[in-house]
Write an enzyme that holds these catalytic residues in place. Sequence first.
Site, PDB file in Angstrom:
ATOM      1  N   VAL A  40      32.839  56.367  40.679  1.00 12.73           N
ATOM      2  CA  VAL A  40      32.316  55.626  41.301  1.00 12.73           C
ATOM      3  C   VAL A  40      31.637  55.182  42.221  1.00 12.73           C
ATOM      4  O   VAL A  40      30.192  54.664  42.471  1.00 12.73           O
ATOM      5  CB  VAL A  40      33.433  53.964  40.736  1.00 12.73           C
ATOM      6  CG1 VAL A  40      32.396  53.168  41.438  1.00 12.73           C
ATOM      7  CG2 VAL A  40      33.430  54.124  39.313  1.00 12.73           C
ATOM      8  N   GLY A 182      30.252  35.299  40.859  1.00  7.80           N
ATOM      9  CA  GLY A 182      31.640  35.970  40.995  1.00  7.80           C
ATOM     10  C   GLY A 182      31.337  36.040  42.891  1.00  7.80           C
ATOM     11  O   GLY A 182      29.804  36.571  42.835  1.00  7.80           O
ATOM     12  N   VAL A 239      30.633  29.295  35.075  1.00 14.79           N
ATOM     13  CA  VAL A 239      29.196  29.747  33.852  1.00 14.79           C
ATOM     14  C   VAL A 239      30.393  29.228  32.613  1.00 14.79           C
ATOM     15  O   VAL A 239      30.934  29.981  31.904  1.00 14.79           O
ATOM     16  CB  VAL A 239      28.955  30.347  33.742  1.00 14.79           C
ATOM     17  CG1 VAL A 239      27.661  30.807  32.719  1.00 14.79           C
ATOM     18  CG2 VAL A 239      28.387  31.012  34.800  1.00 14.79           C
ATOM     19  N   GLY A 272      34.877  41.291  39.256  1.00 15.07           N
ATOM     20  CA  GLY A 272      36.151  41.874  39.455  1.00 15.07           C
ATOM     21  C   GLY A 272      36.537  43.358  38.820  1.00 15.07           C
ATOM     22  O   GLY A 272      35.710  43.574  38.019  1.00 15.07           O
ATOM     23  N   ARG A 273      37.516  44.288  38.887  1.00 15.97           N
ATOM     24  CA  ARG A 273      37.717  45.318  38.289  1.00 15.97           C
ATOM     25  C   ARG A 273      38.710  45.230  37.818  1.00 15.97           C
ATOM     26  O   ARG A 273      39.853  45.186  38.223  1.00 15.97           O
ATOM     27  CB  ARG A 273      37.131  46.346  39.205  1.00 15.97           C
ATOM     28  CG  ARG A 273      36.102  46.193  40.289  1.00 15.97           C
ATOM     29  CD  ARG A 273      35.785  47.615  41.113  1.00 15.97           C
ATOM     30  NE  ARG A 273      35.310  48.956  40.426  1.00 15.97           N
ATOM     31  CZ  ARG A 273      34.694  48.637  39.761  1.00 15.97           C
ATOM     32  NH1 ARG A 273      33.676  48.649  39.214  1.00 15.97           N
ATOM     33  NH2 ARG A 273      34.737  50.704  39.501  1.00 15.97           N
ATOM     34  N   ALA A 321      37.331  52.805  48.223  1.00 15.08           N
ATOM     35  CA  ALA A 321      37.532  54.909  48.419  1.00 15.08           C
ATOM     36  C   ALA A 321      38.197  55.473  49.144  1.00 15.08           C
ATOM     37  O   ALA A 321      39.092  56.508  49.096  1.00 15.08           O
ATOM     38  CB  ALA A 321      35.591  55.133  48.247  1.00 15.08           C
ATOM     39  N   HIS A 445      30.120  49.947  77.820  1.00 17.58           N
ATOM     40  CA  HIS A 445      29.022  49.065  77.925  1.00 17.58           C
ATOM     41  C   HIS A 445      27.714  48.889  78.398  1.00 17.58           C
ATOM     42  O   HIS A 445      27.162  50.447  78.535  1.00 17.58           O
ATOM     43  CB  HIS A 445      29.219  48.134  79.691  1.00 17.58           C
ATOM     44  CG  HIS A 445      28.378  46.831  79.799  1.00 17.58           C
ATOM     45  ND1 HIS A 445      28.850  45.878  79.017  1.00 17.58           N
ATOM     46  CD2 HIS A 445      27.573  46.615  80.342  1.00 17.58           C
ATOM     47  CE1 HIS A 445      27.888  44.791  79.684  1.00 17.58           C
ATOM     48  NE2 HIS A 445      26.696  45.821  80.218  1.00 17.58           N
TER      49      HIS A 445
HETATM   50  P1  FAD Z   1      37.004  56.496  41.329  1.00 21.68           P
HETATM   51  O1  FAD Z   1      35.741  56.348  41.637  1.00 21.68           O
HETATM   52  O2  FAD Z   1      36.797  54.973  39.812  1.00 21.68           O
HETATM   53  O3  FAD Z   1      36.956  58.026  39.975  1.00 21.68           O
HETATM   54  C1  FAD Z   1      37.471  57.956  38.628  1.00 21.68           C
HETATM   55  C2  FAD Z   1      36.460  58.752  38.163  1.00 21.68           C
HETATM   56  O4  FAD Z   1      37.441  58.939  36.909  1.00 21.68           O
HETATM   57  C3  FAD Z   1      35.247  58.702  37.063  1.00 21.68           C
HETATM   58  O5  FAD Z   1      34.899  59.527  37.613  1.00 21.68           O
HETATM   59  C4  FAD Z   1      35.674  58.267  35.856  1.00 21.68           C
HETATM   60  O6  FAD Z   1      34.532  58.783  34.961  1.00 21.68           O
HETATM   61  C5  FAD Z   1      36.491  59.892  35.290  1.00 21.68           C
HETATM   62  N1  FAD Z   1      37.957  59.164  34.668  1.00 21.68           N
HETATM   63  C6  FAD Z   1      38.347  58.244  34.234  1.00 21.68           C
HETATM   64  N2  FAD Z   1      38.945  58.300  32.864  1.00 21.68           N
HETATM   65  C7  FAD Z   1      39.313  59.969  32.398  1.00 21.68           C
HETATM   66  C8  FAD Z   1      39.522  60.315  31.771  1.00 21.68           C
HETATM   67  N3  FAD Z   1      40.518  60.068  31.055  1.00 21.68           N
HETATM   68  N4  FAD Z   1      39.549  61.609  31.540  1.00 21.68           N
HETATM   69  C9  FAD Z   1      38.405  62.892  32.587  1.00 21.68           C
HETATM   70  N5  FAD Z   1      37.658  61.293  33.503  1.00 21.68           N
HETATM   71  C10 FAD Z   1      37.517  60.036  34.124  1.00 21.68           C
HETATM   72  N6  FAD Z   1      35.140  51.688  48.364  1.00 21.68           N
HETATM   73  C11 FAD Z   1      34.676  51.330  49.276  1.00 21.68           C
HETATM   74  O7  FAD Z   1      36.010  51.652  49.937  1.00 21.68           O
HETATM   75  N7  FAD Z   1      33.810  50.742  50.020  1.00 21.68           N
HETATM   76  C12 FAD Z   1      32.954  50.549  49.376  1.00 21.68           C
HETATM   77  O8  FAD Z   1      31.989  49.992  50.594  1.00 21.68           O
HETATM   78  C13 FAD Z   1      32.205  49.894  47.909  1.00 21.68           C
HETATM   79  N8  FAD Z   1      31.644  49.506  47.760  1.00 21.68           N
HETATM   80  C14 FAD Z   1      31.612  49.084  46.209  1.00 21.68           C
HETATM   81  C15 FAD Z   1      30.564  48.875  45.487  1.00 21.68           C
HETATM   82  C16 FAD Z   1      30.192  49.017  44.345  1.00 21.68           C
HETATM   83  C17 FAD Z   1      29.183  48.014  43.833  1.00 21.68           C
HETATM   84  C18 FAD Z   1      31.728  49.284  43.414  1.00 21.68           C
HETATM   85  C19 FAD Z   1      31.342  48.885  42.149  1.00 21.68           C
HETATM   86  C20 FAD Z   1      32.353  49.959  43.960  1.00 21.68           C
HETATM   87  C21 FAD Z   1      32.722  49.787  45.538  1.00 21.68           C
HETATM   88  N9  FAD Z   1      33.467  50.539  45.978  1.00 21.68           N
HETATM   89  C22 FAD Z   1      33.965  50.246  47.582  1.00 21.68           C
HETATM   90  C23 FAD Z   1      35.069  50.595  45.552  1.00 21.68           C
HETATM   91  C24 FAD Z   1      35.300  51.946  44.804  1.00 21.68           C
HETATM   92  O9  FAD Z   1      34.203  52.920  44.515  1.00 21.68           O
HETATM   93  C25 FAD Z   1      36.452  52.778  44.744  1.00 21.68           C
HETATM   94  O10 FAD Z   1      38.024  51.893  45.116  1.00 21.68           O
HETATM   95  C26 FAD Z   1      37.088  54.074  44.472  1.00 21.68           C
HETATM   96  O11 FAD Z   1      35.844  54.784  43.393  1.00 21.68           O
HETATM   97  C27 FAD Z   1      37.983  54.353  43.568  1.00 21.68           C
HETATM   98  O12 FAD Z   1      37.828  55.828  43.822  1.00 21.68           O
HETATM   99  P2  FAD Z   1      38.890  56.356  42.559  1.00 21.68           P
HETATM  100  O13 FAD Z   1      39.137  58.530  43.057  1.00 21.68           O
HETATM  101  O14 FAD Z   1      40.396  55.886  42.362  1.00 21.68           O
HETATM  102  O15 FAD Z   1      38.112  56.049  41.496  1.00 21.68           O
END
Ligand code: FAD
Length: 473
Positions: A40, A182, A239, A272-273, A321, A445
């Site tokens: 993501v 939101g 809403v 939310g997520r 992330a 500075h």
């Molecule tokens: P993810 O990045 O969600 O990756 C999970 C992966 O697992 C995905 O590619 C998915 O396809 C794969 N997957 C899932 N289930 C399966 C399965 N059963 N089999 C095979 N593959 C699978 N965080 C920050 O720190 N800074 C930011 O500025 C920030 N901005 C954001 C902006 C937006 C619009 C959004 C939506 C999120 C943002 N985030 C930000 C949050 C951040 O994207 C997530 O916290 C981060 O991506 C989480 O990483 P992860 O590795 O846990 O999972």
Amino acid sequence: MNTQIAVVGGGPGGYAAAFLAADLGMDVTLVERDKNLGGVCLQRGCIPSKALLHVAKTIEEVAHLADWGVAFARPAIDPAAMRTRKEKVVATLCGGLEQLAAKRKVGMIRAQASLQDSRTLKLAAVGNDPAKHDRLRFEHCILATGSRPVRIPALDSPTGRVMDSTAALSLAEVPKRLLVVGGGYIGLELGSVYAALGSRVSVVELTGHLLPGVDRDLVRPLQRRLAGKFAAIHLETKVVALAEKGERIEVTLDGDLEQKTQHFDRLLVSVGRRPNSEELGLENTRAEVDERGFVAVDSRQRTAEATIWAIGDVAGEPMLAHKAAHQGKVAVEAIAGEASEFLPKAIPAVVFTDPEIAWAGLTETEAKQQGRKVEVARFPWAASGRAQAIGRTEGMTKWLIDPAGKRVVGCGIVGAGAGELIGEAVLAIELGAAVRDVIESIHPHPTLTETLAGAAEVHCGIATDVYRPKRNA
Ligand code: FAD
């Protein structure tokens, strides 16, 4: 097929874990259902949103130059060119990850994975790619499956006019009127992008505050600025009904506002997520989920099943992330027999609006909730030469200090570039710096980093740039 370490999910948590495991000499296989690595964060989150926010920020900075006697014409916005540029950024980073994985000889399988038992993943084909393997046997499996946007079924639309964050980032068009449902960080960041591109943006938030949970003194300067950028901010409002009427969406709002029925061209729902934990076959193992669906782990990221580990968004808050990547490294080190644990003193969080808000360690809100006594020292950016020079004096930097040991335990910053400044605070808190250590470290500075030293000086009553009369003078 057999592997020593199976990683499910190729986001920032999953690829950081897989790469470290390979660097430590383990045999690693990463299973990802998407075509690309990055998750993501890279494809639908952090990176595309920050690319678009960069454009928004530049538009506003250029407009701000009018105060300095430099006026530009209104910008001509080409959404298709913006999309292409943003997609190029994402593609470059995805390609880089692919190369890094190949160089490290991380095995890659494109499939949807689920646990058959505590030693086996079942692999199902996705897209048009035939599954090369249907089972993957492992010694350890790291679940890094991330999260997805919460859906509100009552706000679903077949026409695509109601967007989630992924659709909003695809920038299909710049709507005339956009309603953001939101007032969390994703809604405010994307709302800011669309407002800078010319949309009339309204925000509705169910609670009484934007960015619920964030210290109010940090939110206030942002809320004031957003009030000038957004058409409306409706707090304690929800809403209650939605109807698509031709090209428009009719929305009925319930809250303290005169016009309960309003019309928009598009809605962005960002409420939310939720963790991707439901279809992982956890029921075939001893691993458990908590009441919110997060996979339960100990301080080493291990689940109740000794061979299964979980990291990142699927393993709990904060869903960020850098937290995912750090947990991935802890899990791999723990598997390698090191004494690693995920026990950070400070996980930074940044809201990339304008001004930005950033915090790390203990917040005032948490201190209050925990009944914990802290001393708070604030440095107003109006006293910063750099803030004056760039015309951004609305900012504020504060330290939270433990009264007993005079160590810094938390930091909050609101202001331009706060996200870049918070790194120093993370280091100070993590290393257990005393407030005097911050003062005695010479800051360059004129920079905004001086506000961190300034707030520490305020605490000690010796701030060069801020006069505070002595209480007992
Ligand atoms: P993810 O990045 O969600 O990756 C999970 C992966 O697992 C995905 O590619 C998915 O396809 C794969 N997957 C899932 N289930 C399966 C399965 N059963 N089999 C095979 N593959 C699978 N965080 C920050 O720190 N800074 C930011 O500025 C920030 N901005 C954001 C902006 C937006 C619009 C959004 C939506 C999120 C943002 N985030 C930000 C949050 C951040 O994207 C997530 O916290 C981060 O991506 C989480 O990483 P992860 O590795 O846990 O999972």
